[in-house]
Design a protein around this motif. Structure first.
Motif, mmCIF file in Angstrom:
data_model
loop_
_atom_site.group_PDB
_atom_site.id
_atom_site.type_symbol
_atom_site.label_atom_id
_atom_site.label_comp_id
_atom_site.label_asym_id
_atom_site.label_seq_id
_atom_site.Cartn_x
_atom_site.Cartn_y
_atom_site.Cartn_z
ATOM 1 N N ALA A 171 -42.564 22.965 -1.932
ATOM 2 C CA ALA A 171 -41.525 22.127 -1.378
ATOM 3 C C ALA A 171 -41.958 21.716 0.103
ATOM 4 O O ALA A 171 -42.340 22.384 0.859
ATOM 5 C CB ALA A 171 -40.276 22.878 -1.555
ATOM 6 N N GLY A 172 -41.301 20.407 0.349
ATOM 7 C CA GLY A 172 -41.753 20.012 1.850
ATOM 8 C C GLY A 172 -42.986 19.518 2.127
ATOM 9 O O GLY A 172 -43.054 18.687 3.163
ATOM 10 N N THR A 173 -43.789 19.937 1.148
ATOM 11 C CA THR A 173 -45.093 18.847 1.169
ATOM 12 C C THR A 173 -44.848 17.436 0.457
ATOM 13 O O THR A 173 -44.073 17.276 -0.324
ATOM 14 C CB THR A 173 -46.434 19.603 0.786
ATOM 15 N N ASN A 174 -45.940 16.887 0.684
ATOM 16 C CA ASN A 174 -45.727 15.453 0.193
ATOM 17 C C ASN A 174 -46.120 15.453 -1.470
ATOM 18 O O ASN A 174 -47.285 15.318 -1.943
ATOM 19 C CB ASN A 174 -46.740 14.432 0.715
ATOM 20 N N MET A 175 -45.091 15.059 -2.366
ATOM 21 C CA MET A 175 -45.103 15.154 -3.651
ATOM 22 C C MET A 175 -45.892 14.152 -4.327
ATOM 23 O O MET A 175 -46.722 14.140 -5.135
ATOM 24 C CB MET A 175 -43.922 15.248 -4.588
ATOM 25 N N LYS A 176 -45.803 13.058 -3.555
ATOM 26 C CA LYS A 176 -46.642 11.549 -3.833
ATOM 27 C C LYS A 176 -48.034 11.959 -4.024
ATOM 28 O O LYS A 176 -48.675 11.620 -4.714
ATOM 29 C CB LYS A 176 -46.233 10.508 -3.058
ATOM 30 N N ALA A 177 -48.541 12.561 -2.897
ATOM 31 C CA ALA A 177 -49.967 12.585 -2.737
ATOM 32 C C ALA A 177 -50.188 13.802 -3.475
ATOM 33 O O ALA A 177 -51.520 13.769 -4.263
ATOM 34 C CB ALA A 177 -50.404 13.044 -0.971
ATOM 35 N N TRP A 178 -49.607 14.843 -3.868
ATOM 36 C CA TRP A 178 -50.007 15.639 -4.907
ATOM 37 C C TRP A 178 -50.159 15.353 -6.206
ATOM 38 O O TRP A 178 -51.040 15.496 -7.053
ATOM 39 C CB TRP A 178 -48.804 16.986 -4.715
ATOM 40 N N ALA A 179 -49.081 14.394 -6.514
ATOM 41 C CA ALA A 179 -48.991 13.712 -7.824
ATOM 42 C C ALA A 179 -50.042 12.795 -8.213
ATOM 43 O O ALA A 179 -50.976 12.573 -9.214
ATOM 44 C CB ALA A 179 -47.768 13.217 -8.153
#
Lengths: 62, 200
Positions: free
Chosen positions: B58-66
């Motif tokens: 949480a708190g990291t960039n989910m868009k980049a992760w996905a």
């Protein structure tokens, strides 16, 4: 076409920049065209199914 | 911004993932142009992201992760249908025209066509940074390469696109310092030819 030869390089750099900016705008439009479409129902259905599988399946923790 | 817990609960994760679906679709479409195959890929990535939710911080960039998940799916599963891309330029062009937005301007068609000719590593760098609004650092993380590599791919891709657009119009002479608007007229002319060819 009576442009000064000396400014040719500078001129084409400026042109390149302008065209690059225009391409940037268009790229964003191509992406946004898709991003702004309504999300097909199938996506939400699949995610819902995955979520339900979790809650009805073998729950290993909580 | 308040400090976030390490992990999102499933409900919050699902909510955030849902808001990313449009971006997954847009990124997938840039990798495989066929709209149906692209949605296939985007769905696969969405489900993979869901299944991997425990590993998301949480708190990291989910868009980049996905996006990383989507990109990995695209490259690692070579047997999957979304890897199949029309190689024949005529087929590619027909696909482009039939699957693209009918309200596209002719210059957008020309640009799509130019994008299709780029090496895929350059194309994805340009799409992530130029269209998807990713920072160079994010794009580098997604593509698993150095920030400098992304920067150079983006700049090479930009240059290549401009060259492709220009090479398509025979009257252009790069020494003449033709104005941008004039160059654009020519791109439009060239796009006219494309648009005149097949029917949908």
């Amino acid at each position: 076409m009576n442009k000064k030869k000396q400014t040719g390089q500078q001129k084409s750099d400026a042109d390149l920049k302008r065209r690059g900016a225009k391409i940037g705008d268009q790229l964003r439009r191509i992406y946004e065209d898709v991003a702004q479409e309504d999300v097909p129902d199938e996506f939400l259905k699949l995610l819902e199914q995955a979520d339900q599988k979790r809650s009805s399946g073998p729950a290993d923790s909580e | 911004m308040k400090p976030e817990p390490e992990k999102l609960d499933d409900k919050a994760f699902k909510q955030e993932l849902t808001t990313l679906i449009p971006h997954l679709r847009a990124f997938a479409r840039s990798l495989c142009r066929d709209a149906t195959l692209a949605d296939d890929l985007a769905q696969d990535a969405m489900l993979k992201a869901w299944n991997a939710r425990e590993s998301f911080h949480a708190g990291t960039n989910m868009k980049a992760w996905a996006f990383t998940i989507l990109r990995n799916a695209f490259y690692s599963e070579k047997r999957r249908s979304w890897r199949r891309q029309p190689l024949d330029p005529e087929v590619a062009e027909a696909t482009l025209l039939s699957s693209s937005n009918p309200t596209d301007s002719l210059e957008l068609l020309a640009l799509r066509n130019a994008l299709a000719k780029l090496p895929v590593d350059q194309k994805e760098a340009l799409i992530l940074v130029g269209a998807g609004g990713m920072a160079y650092e994010e794009a580098a993380a997604i593509c698993g390469c150095a920030v400098g590599t992304i920067k150079s791919r983006v700049s090479r891709a930009r240059k290549a696109v401009i060259e492709i657009l220009e090479s398509n119009n025979t009257g252009y002479n790069s020494d003449s310092g033709m104005s941008a608007s004039r160059a654009f007229d020519d791109i439009m002319d060239q796009a006219d030819e494309i648009a005149g060819a097949p029917t949908i």
